[in-house]
Design a protein around this motif. Structure first.
Motif, PDB file in Angstrom:
ATOM      1  N   GLY A 117      -4.058   7.772   5.409  1.00  0.00           N
ATOM      2  CA  GLY A 117      -3.167   6.970   5.902  1.00  0.00           C
ATOM      3  C   GLY A 117      -2.219   7.544   7.033  1.00  0.00           C
ATOM      4  O   GLY A 117      -1.958   7.028   8.004  1.00  0.00           O
TER       5      GLY A 117
ATOM      6  N   PHE B 282      -2.659   1.859   4.489  1.00  0.00           N
ATOM      7  CA  PHE B 282      -3.705   2.776   5.036  1.00  0.00           C
ATOM      8  C   PHE B 282      -4.296   3.401   3.944  1.00  0.00           C
ATOM      9  O   PHE B 282      -5.476   3.362   3.834  1.00  0.00           O
ATOM     10  CB  PHE B 282      -3.358   3.571   6.235  1.00  0.00           C
ATOM     11  N   ALA B 283      -3.521   3.934   3.038  1.00  0.00           N
ATOM     12  CA  ALA B 283      -3.800   5.027   1.937  1.00  0.00           C
ATOM     13  C   ALA B 283      -4.725   3.931   0.821  1.00  0.00           C
ATOM     14  O   ALA B 283      -5.582   4.482   0.548  1.00  0.00           O
ATOM     15  CB  ALA B 283      -2.898   5.767   1.304  1.00  0.00           C
TER      16      ALA B 283
END
Length: 486
Positions: free
Chosen positions: A126, A151-152
């Motif tokens: 991320g 994003f993670a």
């Protein structure tokens, strides 16, 4: 083997010995697997953390010493037996800790260790993507904000998709990502030395050292020892898919030592010259907007294959340790269940990422003790001979049933090793004993666990006629059919 057939085999027969035809990784394949793991998982972060304690020369020495010793011990405790017998690592461990003992270790030490690494990797993905967005699109994403969490979570979903398709898919991605990472790592090292002379690099001061130089060096060595041991939960399960012992040991050492040292050196040099230990921060200033962004993209994608490799091994362990209940859970759902806690931790991106050194040293305390116990059992007590049928026996029918499924001697030895570690160096308080500066904490933990296991086995296990130490069939799994093996 088709992708769906590969997944079905892992879901149904994950704990059974692989046949010669099912060993899918040759020397080159397994080298790239380990190179991808070494560079993507933690090497740049480790280099930056080492730079917090010592300068470049001492840091390079500490990384070589720590990784060489840690990786060598870890490989002996994980790869050798699994590759020889073609048996998943946590199945082999039944001969050491007993069926119940393995479950205890898997659902405590291993589960939370690998969930922690999964969280770190997803957050690193991320942060890398966020930095690329900031450079390429002009955004201003906070490295600890919700965008990094989003994003993670994307990384976790993507890793789950890769993982659900089985080890052949992991191999395919590593063949693409790992060579690119190796080239980029060398390129970044060249960039560092075009901007900074060797003399300037040697004169650069560590970022946040303690007052005692000897303690700083000992901590740097210990930290890198912990890095070497941290590979233990996954390596045996991966190595059982290699074609020969040579294709298992040497690629593992080349990748986990050689590639790790190279990437750590880059991370340490960049941290010392640019003043930040976080690779997602210094890659763009080092390589410029485009090269730095390209490096971050490769790191981000490599983290996906690292995530998949870690969770692949851990979910196999969970399936076996969980008994009939988890055996019935479909492979994709089991993998999805593993990602629940890392997904929750993604909403707190700094929780483990900012405490990287503390996380590695705490996990190293237990993994070093486990390695010492396993080496003493497999090499000294059993002389590398295991009863394959006994690994799959039920209850008292198996020589590895011990006392109610638990080898008390092995569990006590592991505990004594971990206690030795904490007495010499407490990662939480940073309190150390004078002997730590000379011996570190991991090496004594390995030795104490090994010696304790030899003594306690003689006193508690062999006297009771348990463990099958005196009647082990000298056979391996190579070339057998699945029916003959199980």
């Amino acid at each position: 083997m088709a992708a769906h057939e590969d997944v079905a085999r892992e879901a149904t027969f994950g704990s059974l010995p692989v046949t010669r035809e099912e060993r899918v990784w040759n020397f080159t394949d397994f080298t790239w697997v380990n190179v991808g793991l070494a560079i993507a998982t933690w090497a740049f972060l480790v280099g930056g953390a080492t730079a917090s304690l010592v300068g470049f020369a001492d840091g390079l020495l500490a990384m070589v010493i720590g990784n060489a010793i840690g990786v060598a011990i870890m490989l002996l405790a994980s790869v050798v037996a699994s590759q020889r017998y073609g048996v998943e690592q946590y199945t082999v461990l039944r001969s050491v800790f007993g069926f119940g003992g393995v479950a205890l270790i898997v659902f405590t030490v291993i589960l939370f260790t690998e969930m922690g690494w999964s969280s770190l990797l997803s957050v690193m993905f991320g942060r890398a993507v966020s930095q690329v967005s900031n450079e390429a699109l002009g955004t201003s994403i906070d490295p600890s904000g919700l965008a990094v969490t989003a994003f993670a979570l994307v990384a976790i979903v993507a890793a789950w998709v890769i993982l659900a398709k089985g080890p052949l898919t992991i191999r395919f991605f590593n063949r693409i990502v790992a060579p690119g990472l190796a080239v980029l790592t060398v390129g970044m090292l060249v960039l560092i030395f075009t901007e900074t002379s060797w003399a300037q690099l040697l004169d650069a001061a560590p970022l946040a050292p303690f007052e005692d130089d000897r303690l700083n060096f000992a901590l740097a060595v210990e930290f890198n020892l912990g890095v070497g041991f941290s590979w233990w939960p996954v390596m045996g399960s991966l190595a059982r898919l290699t074609t020969t012992p040579r294709a298992a040991m040497w690629p593992a050492f080349i990748g986990l030592f050689g590639a790790t040292i190279l990437a750590q050196a880059v991370g340490m040099a960049a941290a010392l010259t640019l003043g930040d230990s976080d690779p997602t921060v210094w890659m763009v200033p080092l390589g410029g907007a485009w090269l730095g962004a390209l490096a971050l993209v490769f790191v981000a994608f490599a983290n996906l294959t690292s995530l998949a490799s870690i969770v692949y091994s851990t979910c196999l362990a969970l399936r076996q340790a969980g008994g009939s209940f988890l055996t019935r859970v479909p492979w994709p759902w089991l993998c999805a269940g593993f990602f629940v806690l890392p997904g929750i931790l993604a909403f707190f991106p700094g929780l483990l990422y900012d405490q990287f050194l503390l996380f590695v040293t705490w996990t190293g305390a237990f993994l070093a003790a486990i390695c010492g116990t396993v080496i003493a059992d497999y090499f000294l007590l059993r002389r590398q001979r295991i009863d394959l049928r006994g690994l799959y026996g039920h209850g008292a029918a198996s020589p590895y049933h011990f006392t109610g499924g638990f080898n008390v001697a092995a569990l006590l030895s592991m505990g004594l090793g971990a206690l030795t570690y904490v007495l010499l160096y407490n990662p939480q308080t940073l309190e150390t004993r004078p002997a730590f500066n000379l011996l570190t904490a991991s090496v004594p933990a390995v030795v104490v666990a090994a010696v304790a296991h030899l003594l306690l086995t003689a006193l508690l296990v062999r006297r009771a006629g348990q463990g099958g130490y005196d009647a082990v069939a000298p056979t391996t799994a190579a070339g057998r059919t699945r029916g003959e093996q199980a």
